[in-house]
Design a protein around this motif. Sequence first.
Motif, mmCIF file in Angstrom:
data_model
loop_
_atom_site.group_PDB
_atom_site.id
_atom_site.type_symbol
_atom_site.label_atom_id
_atom_site.label_comp_id
_atom_site.label_asym_id
_atom_site.label_seq_id
_atom_site.Cartn_x
_atom_site.Cartn_y
_atom_site.Cartn_z
ATOM 1 N N ASP A 1 -6.361 -2.337 -14.528
ATOM 2 C CA ASP A 1 -6.330 -3.132 -15.755
ATOM 3 C C ASP A 1 -7.186 -4.390 -15.615
ATOM 4 O O ASP A 1 -7.866 -4.806 -16.566
ATOM 5 N N ILE A 2 -7.151 -5.013 -14.434
ATOM 6 C CA ILE A 2 -7.981 -6.193 -14.199
ATOM 7 C C ILE A 2 -9.454 -5.841 -14.353
ATOM 8 O O ILE A 2 -10.221 -6.549 -15.023
ATOM 9 N N LEU A 3 -9.863 -4.736 -13.734
ATOM 10 C CA LEU A 3 -11.268 -4.333 -13.816
ATOM 11 C C LEU A 3 -11.675 -3.958 -15.234
ATOM 12 O O LEU A 3 -12.768 -4.307 -15.692
ATOM 13 N N GLN A 4 -10.817 -3.254 -15.937
ATOM 14 C CA GLN A 4 -11.192 -2.671 -17.219
ATOM 15 C C GLN A 4 -11.035 -3.626 -18.399
ATOM 16 O O GLN A 4 -11.797 -3.530 -19.371
ATOM 17 N N PHE A 5 -10.092 -4.576 -18.309
ATOM 18 C CA PHE A 5 -9.748 -5.362 -19.486
ATOM 19 C C PHE A 5 -9.931 -6.872 -19.338
ATOM 20 O O PHE A 5 -10.049 -7.568 -20.344
ATOM 21 N N ASP A 6 -9.935 -7.409 -18.116
ATOM 22 C CA ASP A 6 -9.970 -8.863 -17.959
ATOM 23 C C ASP A 6 -11.406 -9.382 -17.979
ATOM 24 O O ASP A 6 -12.315 -8.765 -17.416
ATOM 25 N N TYR A 7 -11.578 -10.557 -18.612
ATOM 26 C CA TYR A 7 -12.889 -11.189 -18.730
ATOM 27 C C TYR A 7 -13.086 -12.307 -17.707
ATOM 28 O O TYR A 7 -14.220 -12.603 -17.341
ATOM 29 N N THR A 8 -12.008 -12.936 -17.274
ATOM 30 C CA THR A 8 -12.102 -14.041 -16.324
ATOM 31 C C THR A 8 -10.966 -13.945 -15.321
ATOM 32 O O THR A 8 -9.968 -13.237 -15.533
ATOM 33 N N VAL A 9 -11.096 -14.686 -14.229
ATOM 34 C CA VAL A 9 -10.016 -14.736 -13.249
ATOM 35 C C VAL A 9 -8.757 -15.330 -13.864
ATOM 36 O O VAL A 9 -7.628 -14.988 -13.465
ATOM 37 N N ASP A 10 -8.898 -16.204 -14.864
ATOM 38 C CA ASP A 10 -7.718 -16.750 -15.541
ATOM 39 C C ASP A 10 -6.941 -15.660 -16.264
ATOM 40 O O ASP A 10 -5.705 -15.671 -16.295
ATOM 41 N N ASP A 11 -7.662 -14.696 -16.867
ATOM 42 C CA ASP A 11 -6.988 -13.554 -17.479
ATOM 43 C C ASP A 11 -6.172 -12.798 -16.438
ATOM 44 O O ASP A 11 -5.036 -12.365 -16.697
ATOM 45 N N SER A 12 -6.744 -12.619 -15.263
ATOM 46 C CA SER A 12 -6.065 -11.867 -14.208
ATOM 47 C C SER A 12 -4.841 -12.619 -13.688
ATOM 48 O O SER A 12 -3.807 -12.006 -13.391
ATOM 49 N N ILE A 13 -4.953 -13.941 -13.565
ATOM 50 C CA ILE A 13 -3.798 -14.744 -13.150
ATOM 51 C C ILE A 13 -2.660 -14.571 -14.141
ATOM 52 O O ILE A 13 -1.494 -14.365 -13.755
ATOM 53 N N ASN A 14 -2.970 -14.637 -15.431
ATOM 54 C CA ASN A 14 -1.931 -14.447 -16.450
ATOM 55 C C ASN A 14 -1.352 -13.041 -16.390
ATOM 56 O O ASN A 14 -0.126 -12.850 -16.522
ATOM 57 N N ARG A 15 -2.211 -12.051 -16.206
ATOM 58 C CA ARG A 15 -1.736 -10.671 -16.136
ATOM 59 C C ARG A 15 -0.757 -10.492 -14.975
ATOM 60 O O ARG A 15 0.316 -9.903 -15.122
ATOM 61 N N ILE A 16 -1.153 -10.977 -13.801
ATOM 62 C CA ILE A 16 -0.321 -10.813 -12.615
ATOM 63 C C ILE A 16 0.988 -11.585 -12.743
ATOM 64 O O ILE A 16 2.070 -11.074 -12.434
ATOM 65 N N ALA A 17 0.899 -12.819 -13.204
ATOM 66 C CA ALA A 17 2.099 -13.651 -13.311
ATOM 67 C C ALA A 17 3.121 -13.060 -14.267
ATOM 68 O O ALA A 17 4.337 -13.192 -14.062
ATOM 69 N N ASN A 18 2.659 -12.392 -15.323
ATOM 70 C CA ASN A 18 3.563 -11.868 -16.348
ATOM 71 C C ASN A 18 3.904 -10.394 -16.172
ATOM 72 O O ASN A 18 4.661 -9.834 -16.962
ATOM 73 N N ALA A 19 3.370 -9.760 -15.123
ATOM 74 C CA ALA A 19 3.609 -8.332 -14.913
ATOM 75 C C ALA A 19 4.998 -8.085 -14.337
ATOM 76 O O ALA A 19 5.587 -8.943 -13.671
ATOM 77 N N HIS A 20 5.503 -6.901 -14.570
ATOM 78 C CA HIS A 20 6.664 -6.398 -13.837
ATOM 79 C C HIS A 20 6.116 -5.836 -12.517
ATOM 80 O O HIS A 20 5.645 -4.713 -12.450
ATOM 81 N N ARG A 21 6.177 -6.670 -11.474
ATOM 82 C CA ARG A 21 5.547 -6.333 -10.204
ATOM 83 C C ARG A 21 6.495 -5.499 -9.328
ATOM 84 O O ARG A 21 7.700 -5.477 -9.557
ATOM 85 N N THR A 22 5.932 -4.855 -8.310
ATOM 86 C CA THR A 22 6.745 -3.963 -7.483
ATOM 87 C C THR A 22 6.724 -4.374 -6.011
ATOM 88 O O THR A 22 7.582 -5.116 -5.567
ATOM 89 N N CYS A 23 5.726 -3.925 -5.250
ATOM 90 C CA CYS A 23 5.771 -4.029 -3.796
ATOM 91 C C CYS A 23 5.075 -5.286 -3.267
ATOM 92 O O CYS A 23 4.414 -6.011 -4.003
ATOM 93 N N HIS A 24 5.253 -5.519 -1.967
ATOM 94 C CA HIS A 24 4.628 -6.657 -1.290
ATOM 95 C C HIS A 24 3.146 -6.382 -1.046
ATOM 96 O O HIS A 24 2.778 -5.419 -0.364
ATOM 97 N N LEU A 25 2.299 -7.253 -1.586
ATOM 98 C CA LEU A 25 0.851 -7.121 -1.427
ATOM 99 C C LEU A 25 0.211 -8.498 -1.382
ATOM 100 O O LEU A 25 0.755 -9.465 -1.931
ATOM 101 N N LEU A 26 -0.953 -8.573 -0.769
ATOM 102 C CA LEU A 26 -1.893 -9.653 -1.024
ATOM 103 C C LEU A 26 -3.011 -9.083 -1.887
ATOM 104 O O LEU A 26 -3.523 -8.001 -1.604
ATOM 105 N N MET A 27 -3.349 -9.774 -2.954
ATOM 106 C CA MET A 27 -4.440 -9.363 -3.824
ATOM 107 C C MET A 27 -5.517 -10.435 -3.827
ATOM 108 O O MET A 27 -5.253 -11.603 -3.512
ATOM 109 N N GLY A 28 -6.711 -10.041 -4.213
ATOM 110 C CA GLY A 28 -7.795 -10.986 -4.398
ATOM 111 C C GLY A 28 -8.566 -10.645 -5.651
ATOM 112 O O GLY A 28 -8.817 -9.463 -5.922
ATOM 113 N N VAL A 29 -8.922 -11.662 -6.429
ATOM 114 C CA VAL A 29 -9.726 -11.469 -7.637
ATOM 115 C C VAL A 29 -10.852 -12.490 -7.620
ATOM 116 O O VAL A 29 -10.608 -13.703 -7.540
#
Length: 423
Positions: free
Chosen positions: A274-302
């Motif tokens: 979804d980040i690759l296909q729909f987000d325009y900026t890293v701020d979009d990705s921060i909002n997406r991640i913060a508001n997602a129903h998250r699952t497992c332990h990961l480190l991500m980078g954008v």
Amino acid sequence: MNRVVLGFLLIVAVVASSNAGPDPHAKPNLNPIQTDKPLLVRQTKNAKLYTVGKGDDAFNVVHVWGSPYEMGFAQGTILKEEATKFVNDVWKYLEDTVVEAINSTVPFFAGWFLKDVADFGLDLALDLEILATEKYTGKYFLDELRGLADASGLSEQKLKRIHMLGEITKGTCSMFGAWGKAVPVPGTVLQLRALDWNVDGPFKNHPQVTVYHPDSSGDNGHDFANLGWTGWIGSITGMSSKQMAISEIGIVDADDTWGQESRFGVPFTYLLRDILQFDYTVDDSINRIANAHRTCHLLMGVGDGKLGTFRGVQYSAGVSNFYDDKNMLPQGDWHPRIDGAVYWSMGWQHKSFDTVFARQLQKYHGNITAANTIRDLVSIIQSGDSHCAVYDLNQNYMYVANARKDGASGPLQATIEHSFALT
């Protein structure tokens, strides 16, 4: 991105790793870049298939365009045999490996998943995971899987099961983002994604970059390139036409700052796509991640080449913490903060790898480039045994490495002693 030619610069290499720590005698990768143009293999409605690289280093690059269903159908048409073999090979590998894991201490699978398999069998265990995540899965994703199934003849349910891999397995990887004073050209961003996961199974035999050109008439997002395998439509590695890219590390050494995991949420390989296909900026990705129903332990980078920055993310059901070069954690003499860089290797606090990682980043600080990352960073850290990508986000270049295929020559892991292929 152009529909006829590759929209990204692609390069093939090969890197080794050891969970005990990097080999102190590791040598730079001095092999040249292959400069052959992509070779058009065949085309069909809504798809063109190319190969890049030479000999044992060659792999597929497929361009697809249209609606989600049309893109899935196009891939299932032009790569029917390849997709069928990948899915069937992975399924057999799962059947064999799960039995071994239940009867031993193989750390490849999450413990709760092995319990489900022991209680209910492999099919039902994966179906339970599909039920736990389907509510949070985008319709476009399911439409594309349906198109892939219709064209290839593969079972749609089997495809859904295969795409639960990210949620049920554990792996270790490395990443960095470099910008500002860390790079030679102001305003540019360089990013690493090294996948240290599985070189025993069939994954290394089916490498593929899928370049998506979604139909702009609907809410289908923008062009992006996805590095994975034939018939796999989730994202673990890739970059977009918006000069953004993703990195990810599985965490097996979480401490009490991580909070809880959950089975109920969006699979992380779907969220990264979804980040690759729909987000325009890293701020979009921060909002997406913060508001997602998250699952497992990961480190991500954008990374975001437009805004000239990178963010690392401590990601779990319980937390979403965002890091730059000023607040990166954990902090210690083995993992120092570096101006214009965020980095982790093999987990949250794998000191033997992070010590070498920090040393190499500091060695090239102010001049961190794709060339010296490939030559003197991943080859010395020895991370990226399954595959490896280096992104130059301002040039829209993606350099790609894959592990040695069965029957091929050279080292098994991705990034040592193999030449690079440039398209």
